[in-house]
Design a protein around this motif. Structure first.
Motif, short mmCIF file in Angstrom:
data_model
loop_
_atom_site.label_atom_id
_atom_site.label_comp_id
_atom_site.label_asym_id
_atom_site.label_seq_id
_atom_site.Cartn_x
_atom_site.Cartn_y
_atom_site.Cartn_z
N LEU A 177 19.47 5.97 -8.23
CA LEU A 177 18.65 6.05 -9.44
C LEU A 177 17.25 6.58 -9.13
CD1 LEU A 177 19.66 2.70 -11.19
CD2 LEU A 177 20.35 5.00 -11.84
N HIS A 178 16.67 6.11 -8.02
CA HIS A 178 15.33 6.59 -7.65
C HIS A 178 15.36 8.06 -7.26
CE1 HIS A 178 11.77 7.14 -4.98
NE2 HIS A 178 11.19 6.49 -5.98
N SER A 179 16.42 8.49 -6.57
CA SER A 179 16.51 9.91 -6.20
C SER A 179 16.67 10.79 -7.44
CB SER A 179 17.70 10.12 -5.25
OG SER A 179 18.92 9.81 -5.92
N LEU A 180 17.36 10.29 -8.46
CA LEU A 180 17.48 11.05 -9.70
C LEU A 180 16.13 11.21 -10.39
CD1 LEU A 180 20.78 9.55 -11.21
CD2 LEU A 180 20.44 11.89 -10.42
N ILE A 181 15.34 10.14 -10.40
CA ILE A 181 14.01 10.21 -11.03
C ILE A 181 13.10 11.14 -10.23
CG2 ILE A 181 11.95 8.88 -11.59
CD1 ILE A 181 13.78 6.49 -12.16
N ALA A 182 13.15 11.02 -8.91
CA ALA A 182 12.25 11.83 -8.07
C ALA A 182 12.63 13.30 -8.06
CB ALA A 182 12.27 11.29 -6.63
N SER A 183 13.86 13.63 -8.35
CA SER A 183 14.29 15.03 -8.33
C SER A 183 13.60 15.86 -9.41
CB SER A 183 15.81 15.12 -8.51
OG SER A 183 16.19 14.65 -9.79
N GLY A 184 13.24 15.24 -10.51
CA GLY A 184 12.57 15.97 -11.59
C GLY A 184 13.50 16.75 -12.48
N ASP A 185 14.81 16.64 -12.27
CA ASP A 185 15.78 17.37 -13.10
C ASP A 185 16.11 16.64 -14.39
OD1 ASP A 185 15.92 19.29 -11.14
OD2 ASP A 185 17.58 18.30 -10.09
N LEU A 186 15.70 15.38 -14.49
CA LEU A 186 16.06 14.59 -15.66
C LEU A 186 15.04 14.78 -16.78
CD1 LEU A 186 17.07 11.19 -14.00
CD2 LEU A 186 18.53 13.12 -14.54
N SER A 187 15.50 14.61 -17.99
CA SER A 187 14.59 14.58 -19.13
C SER A 187 13.89 13.22 -19.16
CB SER A 187 15.35 14.82 -20.43
OG SER A 187 16.27 13.76 -20.67
N TYR A 188 12.89 13.12 -20.05
CA TYR A 188 12.15 11.86 -20.12
C TYR A 188 13.05 10.71 -20.56
CZ TYR A 188 8.49 8.53 -21.26
OH TYR A 188 7.70 7.41 -21.30
N ARG A 189 13.91 10.96 -21.50
CA ARG A 189 14.82 9.91 -21.98
C ARG A 189 15.77 9.46 -20.88
NH1 ARG A 189 16.01 8.49 -27.22
NH2 ARG A 189 17.96 7.36 -27.55
N GLU A 190 16.27 10.41 -20.09
CA GLU A 190 17.18 10.07 -18.99
C GLU A 190 16.46 9.25 -17.92
OE1 GLU A 190 18.61 13.81 -17.76
OE2 GLU A 190 19.92 14.10 -19.49
N SER A 191 15.20 9.61 -17.63
CA SER A 191 14.46 8.83 -16.64
C SER A 191 14.21 7.40 -17.13
CB SER A 191 13.13 9.52 -16.32
OG SER A 191 12.31 9.57 -17.48
N LEU A 192 13.98 7.25 -18.45
CA LEU A 192 13.82 5.91 -19.01
C LEU A 192 15.10 5.09 -18.85
CD1 LEU A 192 11.82 6.59 -22.30
CD2 LEU A 192 10.97 5.57 -20.18
N HIS A 193 16.24 5.75 -19.03
CA HIS A 193 17.51 5.04 -18.84
C HIS A 193 17.68 4.63 -17.37
CE1 HIS A 193 19.29 5.14 -22.77
NE2 HIS A 193 19.15 6.44 -22.89
N CYS A 194 17.24 5.47 -16.45
CA CYS A 194 17.30 5.10 -15.03
C CYS A 194 16.46 3.85 -14.76
CB CYS A 194 16.80 6.26 -14.17
SG CYS A 194 17.99 7.59 -13.96
N ILE A 195 15.26 3.82 -15.31
CA ILE A 195 14.38 2.66 -15.11
C ILE A 195 15.01 1.41 -15.72
CG2 ILE A 195 12.12 1.70 -15.69
CD1 ILE A 195 11.06 4.59 -15.66
N LEU A 196 15.54 1.56 -16.91
CA LEU A 196 16.16 0.41 -17.58
C LEU A 196 17.36 -0.11 -16.79
CD1 LEU A 196 16.03 -1.35 -20.13
CD2 LEU A 196 17.52 0.30 -21.26
N SER A 197 18.17 0.81 -16.26
CA SER A 197 19.33 0.39 -15.45
C SER A 197 18.88 -0.36 -14.20
CB SER A 197 20.15 1.62 -15.06
OG SER A 197 20.58 2.32 -16.20
N ALA A 198 17.86 0.17 -13.54
CA ALA A 198 17.38 -0.47 -12.32
C ALA A 198 16.89 -1.89 -12.58
CB ALA A 198 16.27 0.38 -11.70
N PHE A 199 16.14 -2.09 -13.65
CA PHE A 199 15.61 -3.42 -13.90
C PHE A 199 16.66 -4.38 -14.45
CE2 PHE A 199 11.56 -1.27 -13.45
CZ PHE A 199 10.84 -2.23 -12.75
N HIS A 200 17.68 -3.85 -15.12
CA HIS A 200 18.80 -4.72 -15.51
C HIS A 200 19.52 -5.23 -14.26
CE1 HIS A 200 19.08 -5.07 -19.80
NE2 HIS A 200 18.91 -3.77 -19.98
N ILE A 201 19.66 -4.35 -13.28
CA ILE A 201 20.31 -4.77 -12.03
C ILE A 201 19.49 -5.85 -11.34
CG2 ILE A 201 20.93 -3.98 -9.71
CD1 ILE A 201 21.63 -1.26 -11.00
N LEU A 202 18.17 -5.65 -11.28
CA LEU A 202 17.31 -6.59 -10.57
C LEU A 202 17.09 -7.90 -11.33
CD1 LEU A 202 14.62 -4.08 -9.26
CD2 LEU A 202 16.45 -5.18 -7.95
#
Length: 755
Positions: A521-546
Motif C-alpha cells: 500500500l505504501h509503495s502504491l502511494i509513493a509511486s505517484g501513479d494513483l489518483s487522489y481518491r485511490e490514495s485515500l483508499h490506500c490510507i483507509l485500508s492501512a488504518f483499518h488493518i492497524l
C-alpha cells in the motif's frame, strides 16, 4: 393471413391428389396379383374308370357312331392316333374330379410344364367382386357376390385438374388492402385476445397448481408467438406472467430427482400426484430459463430467426425483459433448482456495454448479498465473479468488484444471525417446578427440557459452523481476487474497488499478511501513479488493518499521517468535494480509534488545517469537517490552546510545512471560526459558534441532539446538495418578515424596560 390460407389450401389439394394416386396404384397392384393367380397351371383330369360292362357298351356305341377306317386317309388316321394318345380338353370328362394323367412322367421339365399352361389375353379388366354371406338350400351352400363399382379414372383426373385450376385462380386473387385504422383495430383485437388467453391460463394455474401444471406448457408455447403484429408484446407479457407464476407456486425447498428405487415403490395417490407436480414444475421451469437464455444470446449475437417475426431492434427490449425476469428469480428463489445456472447467466451481464442491463444485474446481486444470511448463494456468486475477472484478464468494469462490498461477512452479523436461529429459551427453576408441578409432571418436564436443550445446541452449533465455513471460503476467494489485482494489474481501473474492499474487510485478513500488505500500500502511494481518491483508499485500508488485529503489531504509520496531511489542500468545492466523505472516514479511524497512539502536536496540526479547509468547500463538507473538529476537541486534551491568542511555546506556525509534528501548530489560533460564524448556511453557523464556546456537551453553547448524535459522515451525506437545493430550505420572504418583526418587537420592549 390470406397468403397463409392459400398456402394451406394448396397443401391440402396436393395431399388429396397424392392419396388418389396411391389408391390407383394399389388397385393396379391388386389386379396384377389376381391376373398372376389366374395364370397358374392347373393339373389335367382323367375320366373315371368305368365298370367293365359299361365300358363295353360305350365302346360298341362309339364304334357304331365312328366312321369306318377304310374310309379315312392315312394322314387323318395317323393324326387321330396321335390325338388319342394325348388328353386334351376335347376328350375330357367334365363331370369327373380325378386327373386324366394319373401317372406323370419323371423326365418332364419345368419349362414343358409352363408351356402347357393355356394362354389367355385379358381384353378387358376383370370385375372385382364383393363376397357376401352364402345362402343354404336343399342342394347345398350357394355363394353370393356383388360386383364392386369401378371408379372412372379419367373422371377423377379431370376433377383433380379442375381443383388445381381453382386453387391457382384463388391464389391469383388480389389481397384486400386495409387502412391504417383498420390495421390498428385488428392489432388491438388480437392483442386483447392474447391477453385474455394469458390471464385465463395464469389464473387456472394459480388456483389449482397440482391439477393444472400441464397448462404451463401451453403458456410457455406462447413465447414462440409468430404473428409479427403482436409478437413482441405477447412474448414480453408471457415472460413476466411465467415469472410471477413460478414465484407463487415454487415450493420453499429444492426438488431433487427420484431414484430408481423410489420410482419402483408403490406410493399413495396423494404422494404420486405431488411427485408428478414437482416433476412437471421442474421441467417447465428449466425450459423457461432456457428460453430466457436463448433470447439473451440471440440479442448478444445479433442473430435473427428464420421466421424473421421480430426485428433486431425489438430483440433488445425482449432481452431487457428476460434479464429483469432472471434477476427477480435470482433474488426471490435462491433456494430453488437451477439457482447456480441463473448466477452463471447474470454475472457476465454486469460487464455488459448496455448500462441498463448492467445496473439491473448489479442491483440484483446486491439484494442477494444483503438477504443471504447463511452464505450459500454468496459463495456461488463470488466464485463466478472471480472466474470472470481472471478469465477476462482483469478487463472488467469496476462495478463488478464493488459488488463485494455488500457481502454480509461481519462477526457482529454472524452472532446476530446465530442468535436468531437458536434463540435462548428460559427453563423453569427447581423451586418453580416444586411449587407448581406434581412429582410425575416434574419427571416429564425434566425429560422434555433435556431433549429441547440437546436440539437447540445441535441446531445452533451446526448452523454456526456452516456459516463460519462458508464465510471463510467466500473471503478467501475475495482476497485472492484482490491480491491478484494488486500484484498483476496495479494500473487497472479496478484498483480503487480493490482498495475499498480491502478497507472494509481488512479486519478479517490474517495477521501474517499485514506487513506485506502495508508495504504494498505504501509503495502504491509513493509511486505517484494513483489518483487522489485511490490514495485515500490506500490510507483507509492501512488504518483499518492497524485498528483491528494490527494493534498487536509494532508498526508506526507516520508516513500515512504525513501523506494525508500533505494532500488535504487538494480538496475544494469542485469535483473533489465527494472525496471528503472518504477523508472523514480516514480521520475517524486515524484519530478517534487510535487516540492513544496520536501525539498532541499531530492532533493540533490536523485541527488547524481542517479548519482552514472548511472555508473552501461546500456547506455539507464544512459541516462534516467541523463535526470532526468537535470530536478532536472532546477527545484530545488541551485542544483549547487554539482558542487563545497567546502563544504556548517557541517558534512560529508554519502552515506550508507538510510535517504535522514540526509545524508548531500550538502557536496559532482558530480565527477561521469567526468567519464561519457568518456563513450563509445555518448549520455551519451553529457548529462554528459551538466550537468557539469550547465544544461543550451541555449548556447554552451545546449543539441540538439531532446534530450532536450524528457522526461526521452522516452529517456530510445529510446536507448533501446534489439536488441543487438548500438543506434546510431557505425561509420564504413572508416568514423572514415575521422573524424581523418579532425581533423588532423584542428590541422595543427591552428599550422601554430600560428607560
Amino acid at each position: 393471413q390470406i397468403k397463409l390460407d392459400n398456402k394451406l389450401k394448396n397443401k391440402q389439394y396436393k395431399q388429396k391428389s397424392a392419396a388418389k394416386k396411391y389408391r390407383k396404384e394399389q388397385k393396379k397392384l391388386r389386379e396384377a396379383v389376381r391376373d398372376a393367380i389366374s395364370r397358374k397351371p392347373f393339373p389335367l383330369e382323367e375320366c373315371k374308370k368305368k365298370q367293365v360292362g359299361k365300358s363295353k357298351k360305350w365302346e360298341e356305341k362309339e364304334e357304331e357312331d365312328a366312321l369306318p377306317l377304310d374310309m379315312m386317309d392315312e394322314d387323318d388316321l395317323k393324326l387321330m392316333e396321335d390325338l388319342a394318345q394325348k388328353a386334351s380338353f376335347l376328350t375330357r370328362d367334365l363331370s369327373s374330379n380325378e386327373p386324366v394323367h394319373v401317372k406323370k412322367r419323371k423326365h418332364e421339365s419345368v419349362i414343358e410344364k409352363y408351356e402347357k399352361v393355356p394362354r389367355r389375353l385379358q381384353t378387358e379388366p376383370e370385375k372385382e367382386l364383393i363376397h357376401l354371406l352364402p345362402i343354404k338350400d336343399k342342394s347345398g351352400i350357394i355363394p353370393q357376390a356383388v360386383e364392386k363399382p369401378v371408379l372412372n379414372v379419367a373422371h377423377d383426373e379431370e376433377e383433380d385438374t379442375e381443383d388445381m385450376e381453382e386453387a391457382v385462380e384463388f391464389n391469383e386473387e388480389p389481397l384486400p388492402v386495409l387502412t391504417p385504422e383498420e390495421m390498428a383495430a385488428q392489432r388491438r383485437q388480437k392483442l386483447q385476445e392474447r391477453k385474455m388467453h394469458i390471464a385465463a391460463l395464469a389464473s387456472a394455474i394459480l388456483s389449482e397448481p397440482d391439477s393444472n401444471i400441464k397448462k404451463l406448457k401451453e403458456l410457455r408455447a406462447m413465447l414462440m408467438e409468430q404473428d409479427p403484429n403482436v409478437a413482441v408484446i405477447v412474448r414480453k407479457l408471457v415472460m413476466v406472467s411465467l415469472m410471477e407464476i413460478f414465484k407463487d407456486i415454487a415450493p420453499s425447498y429444492k426438488i431433487r430427482p427420484l431414484t430408481e428405487a423410489e420410482k419402483a415403490t408403490k406410493v399413495k395417490k396423494e404422494t404420486q400426484k405431488l411427485r408428478e407436480f414437482e416433476e412437471g414444475l421442474v421441467s417447465q421451469y428449466k425450459f423457461y430459463l432456457e428460453n430466457l437464455e436463448q433470447t439473451i444470446k440471440d440479442w448478444k449475437q445479433r442473430k435473427l430467426k428464420k421466421s424473421n417475426v421480430i426485428s433486431l431492434k425489438a430483440y433488445k427490449g425482449l432481452a431487457e425483459v428476460a434479464v429483469k425476469c432472471l434477476c427477480e428469480l435470482l433474488v426471490v428463489l435462491p433456494h430453488f433448482n437451477f439457482h447456480n445456472n441463473i448466477i452463471v447467466l447474470i454475472v457476465p451481464l454486469m460487464n455488459d456495454p448496455s448500462k441498463m442491463i448492467s445496473e439491473l444485474c448489479v442491483e440484483a446481486l446486491k439484494k442477494l448479498f444483503k438477504q443471504d444470511k447463511l452464505g450459500y448463494a454468496s459463495l456461488g456468486v463470488v466464485k463466478v465473479i472471480s472466474g470472470l475477472v481472471r478469465g477476462r484478464n482483469y478487463d472488467v468494469r469496476p462495478e463488478v468488484l464493488k459488488v463485494f462490498l455488500h457481502l454480509r461477512i461481519k462477526e457482529v452479523e454472524l452472532q446476530k444471525d446465530s442468535e436468531d436461529i437458536a434463540p435462548k429459551k428460559k427453563f423453569m427453576t427447581y423451586k418453580e417446578k416444586r411449587k407448581n408441578l406434581s412429582r410425575m409432571q416434574r419427571k416429564w418436564k425434566k425429560a422434555e427440557e433435556k431433549l429441547e436443550r440437546e436440539l437447540l445446541e445441535a441446531e445452533a452449533s451446526e448452523s454456526k459452523e456452516k456459516k463460519l465455513k462458508l464465510h471463510t471460503e467466500t473471503l478467501n476467494i475475495v482476497f485472492v481476487t484482490y491480491f491478484r489485482i494488486l500484484k498483476k494489474a496495479q494500473k487497472s481501473p479496478l484498483l480503487p474497488a480493490v482498495l475499498e474492499g480491502l478497507a472494509k474487510f481488512a479486519h478479517l485478513i490474517n495477521v501474517e499478511f499485514f506487513d506485506d500488505l502495508l508495504i504494498v500500500l505504501h509503495s502504491l502511494i509513493a509511486s505517484g501513479d494513483l489518483s487522489y481518491r485511490e490514495s485515500l483508499h490506500c490510507i483507509l485500508s492501512a488504518f483499518h488493518i492497524l485498528s483491528g488485529q494490527g494493534d498487536v503489531l509494532n508498526i508506526d504509520p507516520m508516513k500515512f499521517y504525513t501523506h494525508l496531511y500533505k494532500t488535504l489542500f487538494s480538496l475544494h468545492a469542485g469535483g473533489t468535494n465527494e472525496d471528503i466523505g472518504i477523508v472523514l472516514q480516514c480521520l475517524d479511524v486515524m484519530f478517534a480509534k487510535r487516540r492513544k497512539q496520536v501525539s498532541q502536536q499531530r492532533a493540533l496540526a490536523f485541527l488547524k488545517r481542517l479548519t482552514i479547509l472548511a472555508l473552501h468547500v461546500l456547506p455539507n463538507s464544512s459541516v462534516g469537517i467541523l463535526a470532526t473538529n468537535r470530536v478532536f476537541m472532546q477527545t484530545f486534551p488541551r485542544m483549547d490552546l487554539l482558542l487563545d491568542n497567546e502563544s504556548q511555546g517557541s517558534g512560529i506556525y508554519l502552515p506550508e510545512l507538510d510535517e504535522p509534528e514540526h509545524c508548531n501548530a500550538q502557536n496559532t489560533a482558530l480565527w477561521e471560526l469567526h468567519l464561519l460564524q457568518r456563513h450563509y448556511h445555518p448549520t455551519v453557523q451553529k457548529f462554528a459558534s459551538h466550537l468557539i464556546a469550547g465544544a461543550p456537551t451541555e449548556g447554552s453553547g451545546a449543539l441540538p441532539l439531532d446534530l450532536s448524535q450524528r457522526s461526521a459522515t452522516e452529517l456530510f451525506e445529510t446536507y448533501c446538495m446534489k439536488g441543487m437545493t438548500f438543506n434546510p430550505p431557505v425561509a420564504s420572504v413572508a416568514s423572514r418578515k415575521k422573524v424581523l418583526f418579532s425581533l423588532l418587537c423584542v428590541c422595543l420592549i427591552q428599550c422601554v424596560e430600560r428607560y
